[in-house]
Write an enzyme that holds these catalytic residues in place. Structure first.
Site, PDB file in Angstrom:
ATOM      1  N   GLY A 241       0.824  -1.193   0.000  1.00  0.00           N
ATOM      2  CA  GLY A 241       0.000   0.000   0.000  1.00  0.00           C
ATOM      3  C   GLY A 241       0.868   1.257   0.000  1.00  0.00           C
ATOM      4  CB  SER A 242       0.207   4.580   1.431  1.00  0.00           C
ATOM      5  OG  SER A 242      -1.080   4.624   0.887  1.00  0.00           O
ATOM      6  CB  ALA A 243       4.284   1.286   3.518  1.00  0.00           C
TER       7      ALA A 243
END
Lengths: 491, 464
Positions: free
Chosen positions: A215-217
């Site tokens: 995801g956004s990581a």
């Protein structure tokens, strides 16, 4: 009659010689193949004849051996079994070994030639070598903090020392007690069956063996690629990105959870985690540069051993532009182990230098002498020094004034990145809440600890904030425990 | 090695002047005593070693065990010294060593709870009984030729003993035991000695008829076949062996009886034809029984494919476990008490006792044991060569052959050289009847070797 008696005696001699020749066949010529025959129980008897070597955390053994009184004398015991199971694995008389118990089996069981003090001596005396002890790099306090932080929820934590690559914590939850599998008998078989049938997969080492969409990581990697390629030079300059962003070559538009993402600067877009900005950045940077940057952080490497096998984290190398855009925000086929994401944070916190993660500090023989020692080794230079500094600004902003404020530690400089990954058909699966971070002790320029936390949590709202809400406090607890410890002497 | 004159015994008694009375030193009783003491010491050392290896301490009763064994051995020696002063000095020490070491092995295996109740104390009782009988035989039997007079009585007794187990239930597939009052006896063991005596007596009485009558094959005297009249007893023995095999399912013992008879027949007549007939008959019998009788058939299958059960996923069978044990012993062995021959399971202390010796003493120890047996057999044969009467010769050769065949059949069986047949390793294996019988065999060998080595009395001038 005399001649006949002599012939009888000669016949007896022939029979004796036949017996002796056959004895040589059985006891010398074929002895090796008998010794290796899996049906020969002596192999197992010899293996469990003596207490197994210890696996040590912080100088204290987390394992033991117990005399069962049975034919296979010593069975494994574990102190805090569920806590350290993702590190030790199990050593079972019935089901073999896993993880460190497996990779270090020769040393722990005493068969390894590394332990031989005088070559050939043991061959002659037929004494079995005393097993060695395996000293891990695990930090007991960090391990405990991570385990308590997950508190039984499904998820995993990996923490490394960015400067050396020492793995400080490997936690997988829910866990299991490997002692349940140590012996033999119906109770062990039943436990094995139960653990394998459990839908929560307690025996899965999620920290290194399970890959999740990051995801956004993953935006840390995208930002790094954009900075390294020069696609972005000024973190504060507005990017030319619409909100919603229509994926190239499709009619599908990407939106954001938060506001203010249209034409946002990379600094702001990273702080509040704008999907549109980073999807477009990834598409602009292009597949080749994105893949190169991901691989510089350790993606697509199926050969990593710590020494246990680490599952391959994936970034596709053949994709259409819209797929590149989605991959750049940690979706599509992009997956990563928690350890991989900890390595991403570690590389940033360590000025761009990515150290090879390792779990075994040293192995000592029965007398305490070191027979092998693992030192820090560079895996890749993941980033240029200046790129790393810019990324640190971005990640520290997330904690200071963004989605990751829950990870802040007073007195220390913390940089982090949240993520919430949807997955499953129609994104209906339980979302994964991510948080990756590093922490610098007061006054230091390099990070002393990097952490990745993933929580599979049905409670997590479909908001990017959930990474900060659920995962960040766990990361903070782990980082605090490492920073609170006195500096560890390197050996 | 003193029997150089016996190596080429003359057809007639030599002139008395050529055989002066042996000097007192040639009786070699001192050698026998010191070797016997050494045998006791080796056994006691083995006993202590087992304790040290398994529990770190010398067994408490080691001194008592040693004293008991030494007492028995010295009594046996005194009996020999008194009544058979010219006997071969190696026979008694070898028997003491084998018996003492067998007790050590059984004591060592008694430490494995999986192998059932302790057997060493019972074996010690049987050994005591055996040595007592040894002493009685040596004391009571003045001249081995006396035995020939009672040979038909002995043969009847042997048949009765062999037939007795048919009326008792089979144990582990073979009807060779009699169980009564907590003791189990294998009467077939005792029958061996009686049969050897009978064969020796019958053949020494009829050897001329057997050797010089009958028709020749291809005109060759060497291949001369016997006439029907004298063939009768041979066929009777053959039928007896096969009958035993079928009724008692005891391949080993029937092989032993028949082998013993063929050997003695050959020695008595010098006719190779007898050997050919014997081998043909035994081959026919073995093939027929091996393919028809399931118990024996499975032994043959095991012999050809010892690891078949492993491949079938059933785990190693007894023979495979025995081979694993021997293989683990390698050249020097694991040391007493350090092996895992208990994995063989049933019959580890009896038929498979040699696997424990092989594993824990290695090829070196196994060869040493085989050398002891070879020496025993060789000494028996040598007595046969030196004796002057046909009955004594045949008896000595017969007794030596019993030992040789037993050692070959069981050693070859547990090391997969030949199909495995249940048989006791002389002196080593657990089994009271066997130990007692072996002591009687050694007593008879002592008696015949005494006759063989005894200097001839001075004959009066002009005597025939």
């Amino acid at each position: 009659m005399i001649r006949c008696i002599r012939r009888c005696a000669a016949l007896s001699l022939v029979l004796l010689l036949a017996l002796a020749a056959n004895a040589v066949r059985v006891m010398v010529v074929d002895a090796g193949s008998y010794a290796r025959d899996p049906a020969n129980r002596r192999i197992a008897i010899a293996r469990y004849e003596h207490p197994r070597g210890g696996i040590l955390v912080g100088g204290r053994s987390v394992t033991g051996s117990q005399d069962t009184g049975g034919q296979l004398a010593y069975a494994r015991t574990y102190r805090d079994g569920p806590l350290y199971a993702p590190v030790t694995g199990f050593a079972s008389q019935t089901y073999g070994t896993s993880l460190l118990e497996g990779t270090e089996d020769g040393l722990l069981s005493g068969t390894s030639s590394q332990l031989a003090s005088v070559p050939l001596w043991n061959e002659i005396t037929r004494d079995r070598q005393r097993p060695g002890d395996v000293h891990t790099t695990i930090d007991a306090a960090a391990q405990k903090a991570a385990y308590d932080g997950l508190d039984g929820r499904r998820g995993a934590v990996a923490a490394v020392d960015p400067a050396t690559g020492r793995i400080l914590a490997l936690v997988s939850s829910p866990s299991y007690d490997p002692a349940l599998l140590a012996g033999t008998g119906p109770a062990v078989t039943a436990q094995w069956q139960r653990l394998n049938d459990d839908p929560a997969q307690p025996m899965l080492d999620r920290a290194i063996r399970q890959t999740y969409p990051p995801g956004s990581a993953f935006k840390v990697v995208t930002a790094a690629a954009a900075l390294e390629t020069g696609a972005v030079t000024d973190l504060l300059a507005p990017t030319d990105s619409p909100d919603p962003y229509r994926l190239p070559g499709t009619t599908w538009s990407l939106t954001n959870e938060g506001r203010g993402c249209a034409d946002a600067s990379v600094y702001d877009a990273f702080r509040v985690s704008c999907n549109t900005v980073f999807a477009k950045l990834g598409a602009d940077v292009g597949l080749t540069a994105m893949a190169r940057q991901a691989e510089a952080f350790g993606f697509n490497d199926s050969g990593l051993r710590v020494p246990t096998v680490v599952a391959k984290s994936n970034f596709d190398t053949k994709m259409s532009p819209d797929q590149v855009a989605l991959s750049s925000i940690g979706q599509f086929d992009t997956t990563a182990t928690p350890l991989q994401m900890a390595m991403v944070a570690a590389a940033v916190g360590n000025g761009g230098e990515l150290m090879t993660p390792y779990l075994v500090d040293r192995v000592t023989n029965h007398g305490g002498a070191v027979v092998s020692h693992t030192g820090p080794a560079r895996l890749h230079r993941a980033l240029g020094e200046s790129t790393a500094e810019q990324l640190q600004q971005l990640m520290e902003a997330v904690v200071a004034d963004g989605t990751g404020t829950n990870a802040a530690i007073p007195g220390a400089v913390v940089g982090g990145k949240t993520g919430t990954a949807q997955h499953g058909v129609g994104n209906k699966g339980t979302p994964y809440a991510w948080f990756i971070s590093y922490a610098k002790p007061p006054g230091a320029s390099r990070a002393a600890v990097a952490v990745a936390v993933v929580v599979e949590d049905a409670e997590a709202a479909r908001a990017d904030i959930s990474g900060g809400g659920i995962a960040a406090p766990i990361a903070r607890a782990v980082m605090r425990s490492v920073l609170a410890a006195p500096p560890r002497p390197y050996n | 090695m003193s029997a150089t004159s016996a190596d080429a015994p003359p057809p007639k008694a030599p002139p008395a002047a050529a055989r002066p009375a042996a000097p007192p030193g040639s009786r070699r009783r001192g050698v026998e005593l010191s070797l016997t003491v050494a045998a006791v010491l080796v056994s006691v050392y083995g006993y202590a070693e087992v304790g040290l290896a398994t529990s770190g301490a010398v067994p408490r009763d080691a001194a008592g065990y040693g004293a008991g064994l030494a007492l028995l051995a010295v009594l046996a020696h005194l009996a020999v010294r008194a009544r058979a002063p010219y006997a071969d000095p190696l026979l008694l020490p070898i028997a003491v060593l084998l018996n003492g070491f067998g007790l050590v092995l059984i004591y060592r295996l008694d430490l494995e709870p999986a192998l059932g109740p302790r057997a060493a104390p019972t074996q010690l009782v049987w050994s005591t009984l055996g040595i007592t009988l040894f002493v009685l035989v040596v004391l009571a039997l003045d001249d081995h030729r006396m035995l020939a007079r009672y040979s038909y009585l002995g043969a009847t007794g042997a048949l009765a003993l062999m037939a007795a187990p048919i009326f008792f239930p089979a144990v582990n597939g073979a009807k060779i035991w009699i169980r009564a009052a907590g003791f189990s006896i294998q009467p077939g063991e005792f029958a061996k000695v009686l049969l050897a005596v009978f064969f020796a007596a019958y053949l020494s009485a009829n050897r001329a008829a057997l050797a010089y009558t009958g028709r020749q094959v291809f005109g060759l005297r060497r291949l001369q076949l016997p006439t029907g009249r004298v063939l009768g007893p041979v066929l009777a023995i053959w039928l007896l062996s096969v009958g035993l095999l079928v009724l008692e399912r005891d391949l080993g013992t029937s092989l032993l009886y028949f082998g013993l008879f063929v050997v003695l027949l050959y020695v008595a007549t010098g006719r190779t034809g007898w050997v050919a007939v014997g081998l043909l008959l035994s081959a026919a019998g073995a093939v027929a029984v091996g393919s028809l009788e399931p118990h024996v058939h499975s032994r043959v299958e095991d012999w050809l494919h010892p690891f078949a059960s492993v491949d079938a996923g059933l785990g190693p069978g007894q023979l495979a476990q025995s081979l694993f044990a021997f293989g683990n012993g390698a050249v020097l062995g694991t040391g007493l008490g350090q092996g895992h021959s208990a994995l063989i399971g049933f019959a580890t202390k009896s038929d498979f006792i040699l696997a424990t010796a092989g594993e824990e003493l290695g090829l070196a120890g196994l060869c040493a044991l085989l050398a002891l047996y070879a020496l025993l057999v060789a000494r028996g044969m040598r007595a046969g060569l030196a004796l002057r009467d046909p009955f004594g010769r045949l008896l000595a050769v017969g007794l030596a052959t019993i030992l040789a065949l037993q050692v070959f059949v069981i050693t070859g069986g547990v090391t997969d050289l030949i199909p495995l047949t249940g048989m006791a390793m002389p002196f080593l294996a657990q089994g009271g009847s066997s130990v007692v019988t072996n002591w009687i065999i050694v007593a008879l060998l002592i008696r015949v070797s005494d006759s063989a080595r005894r200097p001839l009395p001075d004959l009066p001038e002009g005597a025939p």
